[in-house]
Write a protein that holds these residues in place. Structure first.
Motif, PDB file in Angstrom:
ATOM      1  N   MET A 112      10.022  -2.242  -9.346  1.00 27.92           N
ATOM      2  CA  MET A 112       8.763  -1.660  -8.926  1.00 27.92           C
ATOM      3  C   MET A 112       9.007  -1.011  -7.571  1.00 27.92           C
ATOM      4  N   SER A 113       8.560   0.205  -7.448  1.00 27.39           N
ATOM      5  CA  SER A 113       8.764   0.900  -6.187  1.00 27.39           C
ATOM      6  C   SER A 113       7.795   0.373  -5.128  1.00 27.39           C
ATOM      7  N   ALA A 114       8.151   0.596  -3.898  1.00 30.66           N
ATOM      8  CA  ALA A 114       7.302   0.150  -2.795  1.00 30.66           C
ATOM      9  C   ALA A 114       5.938   0.834  -2.850  1.00 30.66           C
ATOM     10  N   GLY A 115       5.931   2.082  -3.258  1.00 31.25           N
ATOM     11  CA  GLY A 115       4.667   2.819  -3.369  1.00 31.25           C
ATOM     12  C   GLY A 115       3.743   2.204  -4.400  1.00 31.25           C
ATOM     13  N   ASP A 116       4.324   1.772  -5.523  1.00 29.04           N
ATOM     14  CA  ASP A 116       3.514   1.116  -6.566  1.00 29.04           C
ATOM     15  C   ASP A 116       2.945  -0.202  -6.057  1.00 29.04           C
ATOM     16  N   LYS A 117       3.774  -0.957  -5.334  1.00 26.28           N
ATOM     17  CA  LYS A 117       3.313  -2.238  -4.789  1.00 26.28           C
ATOM     18  C   LYS A 117       2.141  -2.031  -3.830  1.00 26.28           C
ATOM     19  N   VAL A 118       2.266  -1.036  -2.974  1.00 22.43           N
ATOM     20  CA  VAL A 118       1.213  -0.753  -1.997  1.00 22.43           C
ATOM     21  C   VAL A 118      -0.063  -0.303  -2.704  1.00 22.43           C
ATOM     22  N   GLN A 119       0.099   0.569  -3.683  1.00 23.01           N
ATOM     23  CA  GLN A 119      -1.063   1.078  -4.411  1.00 23.01           C
ATOM     24  C   GLN A 119      -1.773  -0.051  -5.162  1.00 23.01           C
ATOM     25  N   ASN A 120      -1.015  -0.923  -5.819  1.00 21.71           N
ATOM     26  CA  ASN A 120      -1.623  -2.031  -6.548  1.00 21.71           C
ATOM     27  C   ASN A 120      -2.289  -3.025  -5.603  1.00 21.71           C
ATOM     28  N   ALA A 121      -1.661  -3.284  -4.461  1.00 24.62           N
ATOM     29  CA  ALA A 121      -2.257  -4.190  -3.480  1.00 24.62           C
ATOM     30  C   ALA A 121      -3.551  -3.607  -2.919  1.00 24.62           C
ATOM     31  N   ALA A 122      -3.563  -2.307  -2.695  1.00 23.39           N
ATOM     32  CA  ALA A 122      -4.771  -1.658  -2.189  1.00 23.39           C
ATOM     33  C   ALA A 122      -5.887  -1.715  -3.221  1.00 23.39           C
ATOM     34  N   GLU A 123      -5.542  -1.506  -4.493  1.00 21.28           N
ATOM     35  CA  GLU A 123      -6.548  -1.561  -5.549  1.00 21.28           C
ATOM     36  C   GLU A 123      -7.105  -2.980  -5.683  1.00 21.28           C
ATOM     37  N   LYS A 124      -6.240  -3.964  -5.552  1.00 22.39           N
ATOM     38  CA  LYS A 124      -6.680  -5.348  -5.641  1.00 22.39           C
ATOM     39  C   LYS A 124      -7.590  -5.693  -4.455  1.00 22.39           C
ATOM     40  N   ALA A 125      -7.223  -5.239  -3.255  1.00 28.33           N
ATOM     41  CA  ALA A 125      -8.040  -5.496  -2.072  1.00 28.33           C
ATOM     42  C   ALA A 125      -9.402  -4.813  -2.182  1.00 28.33           C
ATOM     43  N   THR A 126      -9.413  -3.610  -2.705  1.00 30.90           N
ATOM     44  CA  THR A 126     -10.675  -2.900  -2.914  1.00 30.90           C
ATOM     45  C   THR A 126     -11.552  -3.665  -3.894  1.00 30.90           C
ATOM     46  N   GLY A 127     -10.945  -4.168  -4.939  1.00 27.97           N
ATOM     47  CA  GLY A 127     -11.687  -4.952  -5.921  1.00 27.97           C
ATOM     48  C   GLY A 127     -12.278  -6.214  -5.322  1.00 27.97           C
ATOM     49  N   LYS A 128     -11.493  -6.895  -4.493  1.00 26.74           N
ATOM     50  CA  LYS A 128     -12.001  -8.107  -3.839  1.00 26.74           C
ATOM     51  C   LYS A 128     -13.163  -7.774  -2.906  1.00 26.74           C
ATOM     52  N   ALA A 129     -13.044  -6.665  -2.202  1.00 18.22           N
ATOM     53  CA  ALA A 129     -14.127  -6.251  -1.296  1.00 18.22           C
ATOM     54  C   ALA A 129     -15.389  -5.926  -2.084  1.00 18.22           C
ATOM     55  N   LYS A 130     -15.237  -5.193  -3.180  1.00 24.04           N
ATOM     56  CA  LYS A 130     -16.402  -4.858  -4.006  1.00 24.04           C
ATOM     57  C   LYS A 130     -17.058  -6.130  -4.542  1.00 24.04           C
ATOM     58  N   GLU A 131     -16.236  -7.066  -4.985  1.00 22.79           N
ATOM     59  CA  GLU A 131     -16.769  -8.319  -5.513  1.00 22.79           C
ATOM     60  C   GLU A 131     -17.527  -9.085  -4.429  1.00 22.79           C
ATOM     61  N   ALA A 132     -16.965  -9.141  -3.227  1.00 22.29           N
ATOM     62  CA  ALA A 132     -17.610  -9.851  -2.126  1.00 22.29           C
ATOM     63  C   ALA A 132     -18.942  -9.210  -1.745  1.00 22.29           C
TER      64      ALA A 132
END
Length: 64
Positions: free
Chosen positions: A1-21
């Protein structure tokens, strides 16, 4: 997995957690669901990337 993919997935997960909160705080079930969906989508992308990495590693091991 490229570093860019890791960052993008982590950002999407963080956005999801924020929306849920925010959805929890405002009693907005639609936003909660959207946040959970964003997190699930990021998890699926991570799993797919991990599978690709494992397949590549297996191929590399067989090529030796």
């Amino acid at each position: 997995m490229s570093a860019g993919d890791k960052v993008q997935n982590a950002a999407e997960k963080a956005t999801g957690k924020a929306k849920e909160a925010v959805g929890d705080a405002t009693d907005n079930e639609e936003l909660v669901a959207e946040g959970r969906a964003d997190q699930a989508k990021a998890d699926l992308k991570d799993a797919g990337e991990n599978m690709k990495d494992a397949a590549k590693d297996a191929k590399d091991a067989l090529d030796r």
